[in-house]
Design an enzyme around this catalytic site. Structure first.
Site, PDB file in Angstrom:
ATOM      1  CD  GLU A 199      -9.783   4.107  -0.762  1.00 53.56           C
ATOM      2  OE1 GLU A 199      -8.852   4.872  -0.414  1.00 53.56           O
ATOM      3  OE2 GLU A 199     -10.614   3.643   0.037  1.00 53.56           O
ATOM      4  CG  ASP A 200      -7.900   6.973  -3.863  1.00 49.17           C
ATOM      5  OD1 ASP A 200      -8.123   7.544  -2.789  1.00 49.17           O
ATOM      6  OD2 ASP A 200      -6.846   6.373  -4.088  1.00 49.17           O
TER       7      ASP A 200
ATOM      8  NE  ARG B 233      -9.115  12.301  -3.622  1.00 48.20           N
ATOM      9  CZ  ARG B 233      -8.263  11.824  -2.727  1.00 48.20           C
ATOM     10  NH1 ARG B 233      -7.023  12.313  -2.643  1.00 48.20           N
ATOM     11  NH2 ARG B 233      -8.623  10.844  -1.910  1.00 48.20           N
TER      12      ARG B 233
ATOM     13  CE1 TYR C 210      -3.999   1.487  -0.606  1.00 45.54           C
ATOM     14  CE2 TYR C 210      -3.451   2.879   1.257  1.00 45.54           C
ATOM     15  CZ  TYR C 210      -4.232   2.615   0.159  1.00 45.54           C
ATOM     16  OH  TYR C 210      -5.237   3.474  -0.180  1.00 45.54           O
TER      17      TYR C 210
ATOM     18  CG  ASP D 275     -10.546   4.545   3.816  1.00 52.59           C
ATOM     19  OD1 ASP D 275     -10.843   4.436   5.012  1.00 52.59           O
ATOM     20  OD2 ASP D 275      -9.372   4.495   3.396  1.00 52.59           O
ATOM     21  CG  ASP D 276     -10.398   8.601  -0.373  1.00 53.70           C
ATOM     22  OD1 ASP D 276      -9.237   8.219  -0.168  1.00 53.70           O
ATOM     23  OD2 ASP D 276     -11.115   8.118  -1.273  1.00 53.70           O
TER      24      ASP D 276
ATOM     25  CG  ASN E 155      -0.460   8.813   2.141  1.00 54.84           C
ATOM     26  OD1 ASN E 155       0.603   8.750   2.731  1.00 54.84           O
ATOM     27  ND2 ASN E 155      -1.613   8.498   2.718  1.00 54.84           N
TER      28      ASN E 155
ATOM     29  CE  LYS F 136      -7.503   2.575   1.034  1.00 56.64           C
ATOM     30  NZ  LYS F 136      -7.570   3.313   2.295  1.00 56.64           N
TER      31      LYS F 136
END
Length: 563
Positions: A258-259, A168, A115, A281-282, A423, A186
């Site tokens: 996610e993203d 993203r 990750y 999650d973001d 990150n 993940k």
């Protein structure tokens, strides 16, 4: 003469690949191609004879411990972290339980490889490192056929889905279909950190195109060569996807977004959070792990949460998620919501977010934190005027926490809180060394990606890593086992409190605000048990009967890496 076979489902659920007679299960060469039950040189001579694989392997018989040693030796000899990532993904392709054993036993080594930060580089080169299928790719050109695509996945029971549209990816931007590395990574952590059975996990990438010109012009790009689809067609595509998941796998399938880009992330969360078992999650996972770190920081600063003033570098999904959860946590201390909001300030690309800002750019979500103040263009000036006790970076602006910002924080506070959470490492607002050196070792520091310990004036400082892996695997495990109807913001506040409570006094004395990564498996299990109680107390769990011993219930469901 028929050969003995291995029952794949039993092997994965029990972690045992003992020889059993199972009609229709793989044997012979086919068995060695099945990553779920293959154990390589760990097959005994008797097993090789019974399963029809005698002669297909070298004669040596190895224990799993020896296989782990071989894997670690290979990782040492790799020249780059990307090479190590490729090796670990290849290991997953051929021997699933060995892969997770390597990760579980060496989490501090393996987690940054599978990750963040290495997964970011892997995503950028995903077309070159693509291995065996590990998930589903659903292009918008197949709109109307999503149920058929889901039907092509070989598992009939899926409890956790991580889905991205690649817009993203970390702080790297639009990577299109190359973003598949994120759902894969993940879900590896769901198993490694929380013991979720791998075959119950499904990574998915929704390919709606990309606006990244590099990929559009790259002949080796593996996704759709078109600009991103937006508007109603995009929304209809997502709606079809959500309905198809429920039709295939059931109403209580956890769907983790996610993203996604900011403009879609909040919209999708608000649209589906009350009708599906879903979270982002973001927004919510990042908020929970950050608030947990802040709660633990209060033990180092000797301040109540509501006595702090928070200044964010960034005002996107992560910043707003954290800000709102901080407000909820302060409300839990008895502070009125309006007063709690006044403790939170945000800086975006146009400067400090204030009411009637001449430069504009105030969305409804940002406007909640727009205070009466003269406009300020820079973070440096904002720190001087707002006088925060904590700065939190989540905008992927490398170097945003400049020496001037850090010096001002040290001048303003005996123990300044500095969370550089962006990150991968290349996007961090500052390094651990910069933070400790400039504040003369007085800051409480946490980052999104790992940093090595820092030696300063005869002392060693240990940076904390605010990794979402402390949160989402435990949340997902509890939600899946309890068959949660929805996952509310209250779940993430409960998770933050649970996690912060697991930071012991020895960790605090080191300046750490999270438990060591080496404990993440037990942290996730305990967090899942705490959340199981919360879900039942809040009438969000549907699994019956309610288990009396929540921790024992969780442990009884965990995937084992043993052969």
């Amino acid at each position: 003469m028929s050969k003995a076979c291995i029952n794949r489902n039993k092997a994965e659920e029990t972690g045992s690949a003992d020889v059993v007679l199972a009609k229709g299960s793989p044997s012979g060469f086919q068995l060695l191609r099945d990553y779920g039950i293959n154990k390589g040189l760990a097959f005994s001579v008797n097993e090789r004879r019974e399963l029809g694989i005698l002669g297909l392997l070298p004669p040596a018989v190895q224990t799993q411990d020896t296989q782990v040693t071989v894997a670690l030796e290979y990782l040492k000899r790799c020249e780059t972290d990307l090479d190590r990532y490729v090796y670990l993904m290849a290991l997953l392709d051929r021997n699933e339980r060995l892969f997770y054993r390597v990760v579980n036993d060496n989490v501090e080594l393996a987690m940054p490889l599978i990750y963040t930060p290495v997964v970011g580089l892997a995503c950028q080169k995903y077309g070159l490192v693509l291995g065996n299928p590990k998930g589903l790719y659903i292009p918008i050109t197949e709109m109307g056929n999503i149920s058929e695509i889901l039907g092509n996945w070989p598992e009939d029971t899926v409890k956790v889905i991580v889905v991205t549209d690649g817009e993203r990816i970390l702080g790297l931007g639009d990577l299109g279909v190359n973003g598949m590395g994120i759902p894969v990574g993940k879900l590896c952590l769901y198993t490694a950190c929380a013991g979720v059975t791998p075959r119950h996990c499904l990574p998915i990438t929704l390919d709606v195109g990309t606006n990244n010109e590099v990929y559009l012009n790259d002949p080796l790009y593996i996704g759709l060569r078109q600009k991103r689809i937006v508007g109603k067609q995009y929304e209809d595509f997502l709606e079809e996807f959500m309905q198809a998941v429920v039709k295939r796998y059931g109403q209580y399938t956890l769907i983790q977004f996610e993203d996604f880009g900011n403009h879609n992330a909040f919209q999708l969360l608000e649209k589906y959070r009350n009708n599906y078992c879903t979270f982002n999650d973001d927004i919510q996972g990042t908020a929970s792990v950050t608030v947990a770190g802040i709660l633990a920081s209060c033990r180092l600063t000797n301040m109540k949460l509501s006595e702090n003033t928070f200044l964010f570098q960034g005002a996107g999904e992560a910043a707003l998620g954290i800000a709102n959860l901080l407000v909820a946590a302060m409300e839990g201390e008895g502070v009125a919501k309006e007063k709690a909001i006044k403790r939170v300030w945000l800086v975006d690309s146009k400067g400090l977010i204030v009411k009637d800002r001449p430069k504009g750019g105030l969305t409804p979500l940002k406007s909640v934190f727009a205070h009466e103040h003269t406009p300020i263009d820079t973070l440096e000036q904002a720190v001087k005027e707002v006088k925060p006790t904590a700065i939190i970076g989540v905008a992927a602006v490398p170097g945003a926490f400049s020496a001037e910002v850090l010096r001002t924080m040290a001048d303003l506070n005996k123990t300044p809180i500095v969370f550089a959470l962006s990150n991968p490492t290349s996007k961090a607002e500052c390094t651990a060394e910069q933070a400790y050196t400039t504040t003369e070792g007085r800051c409480v520091f946490a980052s999104g990606s790992p940093f090595d310990p820092v030696s300063l004036n005869g002392r060693t400082f240990y940076p904390s890593q605010g990794n979402n892996a402390y949160i989402f695997p435990g949340v997902g495990l509890a939600a899946a086992l309890c068959q949660a109807k929805h996952i509310t913001d209250g779940v993430f506040l409960a998770a933050a409190k649970s996690l912060s409570g697991m930071v012991d006094d020895a960790d605090i004395k080191k300046g750490l605000v999270y438990p060591p990564l080496t404990k993440i498996r037990e942290v996730s299990i305990q967090l899942a048990a705490d959340l199981t109680k919360y879900l039942y107390d809040e009438k969000l769990a549907t699994h019956t009967p309610e288990p009396e011993d929540k921790l024992a219930f969780i442990r009884s469901q965990l995937y084992s890496t043993d052969y």
